[in-house]
Design an enzyme around this catalytic site. Structure first.
Site, mmCIF file in Angstrom:
data_model
loop_
_atom_site.group_PDB
_atom_site.id
_atom_site.type_symbol
_atom_site.label_atom_id
_atom_site.label_comp_id
_atom_site.label_asym_id
_atom_site.label_seq_id
_atom_site.Cartn_x
_atom_site.Cartn_y
_atom_site.Cartn_z
ATOM 1 N N GLU A 161 47.568 25.441 60.355
ATOM 2 C CA GLU A 161 48.996 25.126 60.280
ATOM 3 C C GLU A 161 49.236 23.825 59.537
ATOM 4 O OE1 GLU A 161 49.470 22.176 61.980
ATOM 5 O OE2 GLU A 161 47.457 22.379 62.791
ATOM 6 N N GLU B 274 45.252 21.912 60.471
ATOM 7 C CA GLU B 274 45.017 22.680 59.244
ATOM 8 C C GLU B 274 44.152 23.913 59.474
ATOM 9 O OE1 GLU B 274 43.331 20.307 56.119
ATOM 10 O OE2 GLU B 274 44.898 18.769 56.214
#
Length: 354
Positions: A179, A322
């Protein structure tokens, strides 16, 4: 009264079945025949058996792996809850697409694809590698109103499900949740408080590295968000829509989609675990398809994993997000798969079994 789950999500959830017990028994028999004391490889054996139950194959091919990085912005950044400004979200999306972020480096090392999805970035983005599925330009400020409508949350979940469906059709069998969204530890902590029952002191951490004063302010903002949005704790979609983020909703869809397609889904850190918590409440059977990659340093992650019922594979003091921790854990999946395929049995090696 709890609102009815949208029919399109009900159909997805109905596809999620219990793990294949026959395949798990076959995997256990294989593990017990290998030249080692029973259970001596610990979580590698646990993962190997879980992978068999997920896929329905005693020794599945897990070589096709990908991290799906969902990106979205957050209106709550207006409250000054992050050490970084909101414009970093689109800048980092371009960094992912150009291969320069930490998750790109780790994915290359693991032989995994990186798929970056704009589900709610507050900017117009164009790039040949971008998967553009924007629902809206960022969420509303949860300290004042609902992050999004129930329909928008449902649409974002659907985005994640559809992307997984497309990738499964092309052969991907292992997914990681990634994300990007400045400020997204704030809605994640709010979700944890609403669904996990933790206090703000237990759930709210420093995110990208805020100081003590801003941490106290952040907790206050989340308390305001919980007051402004009277969530139904028995309705995970309501909690997601009122307190969550578009990228979090997209990851809920990734998790449900992986489970519906009998694929493994490796959960990253705090934000990804917020999505996993929502998914676990929507579809309890989906937890069997999840693998917790690591224990984040972010405050509340331990409580988040406990609320889901997951135990992390590694502790690396990471807190980047991430999908980095999840992608790093791909190597352990490879190790488990190789043990099953390459290790000698007592019979083939001529070793006396205990």
């Amino acid at each position: 009264m709890t609102a009815k789950m949208p029919e399109e999500l009900i159909e997805v959830i109905k596809r999620i079945r219990p793990l294949d017990s026959v395949a798990m028994e076959a995997a256990q028999a294989r593990l017990d025949s290998l030249t080692k004391p029973p259970g001596s490889l610990g979580k590698l054996e646990t993962v190997a058996k879980q992978a068999a139950g997920i896929t329905g194959e005693a020794m599945p091919d897990l070589s096709r792996k990908a991290v799906v990085v969902m990106a979205g912005d957050h209106g709550v950044c207006e409250e000054g809850v992050s050490a970084f400004p909101p414009e970093v979200t689109p800048q980092m999306v371009l960094n992912f697409l150009n291969g320069g972020a930490a998750v790109n480096v780790l994915a290359r090392q693991a032989g995994a694809d990186v798929v970056c999805v704009d589900v709610g970035v507050n900017a117009k983005l164009e790039h040949p590698k971008l998967v553009s599925r924007k629902i809206r330009y960022g969420t509303a400020n949860i300290a004042r109103e609902a992050a999004m409508s129930r329909a928008e949350a449902t649409a974002a979940v659907r985005v994640g499900y559809e992307i997984v469906s497309e990738m499964v059709a092309k052969g991907t069998r292992v997914f990681a949740t990634g994300e990007m969204g400045i400020g997204n530890t704030t809605p994640s902590a709010a979700i944890l408080i609403a669904l996990g029952g933790l206090s703000p002191e237990q759930a709210v951490g420093r995110g990208t590295g805020i100081d003590d004063a801003r941490l106290r302010h952040k907790r206050g903002v989340i308390e305001r968000a919980l007051q402004a949005n009277e969530v139904d704790q028995d309705d995970a979609l309501d909690v997601l829509a009122k307190l969550g983020g578009l990228e979090i909703a997209g990851l809920v869809g990734v998790i449900l989609g992986a489970a519906a397609h009998r694929a493994l889904v490796v959960i990253d850190g705090f934000i990804s675990s917020a999505a996993a918590l929502v998914a676990s409440r929507m579809a309890p059977l989906s937890v069997s398809y999840m693998i917790a990659s690591h224990m984040s340093l972010e405050q509340g992650h331990h409580g988040m994993l406990e609320a889901i019922g997951l135990s992390p594979m590694i502790h690396m003091d990471m807190r980047l997000g991430e999908g980095t921790g999840a992608v790093l854990s791909f190597h352990f999946l490879d190790a488990a798969s190789n043990i099953m395929r390459e290790m000698a049995t007592f019979e083939s090696a001529g070793v006396t079994q205990g």
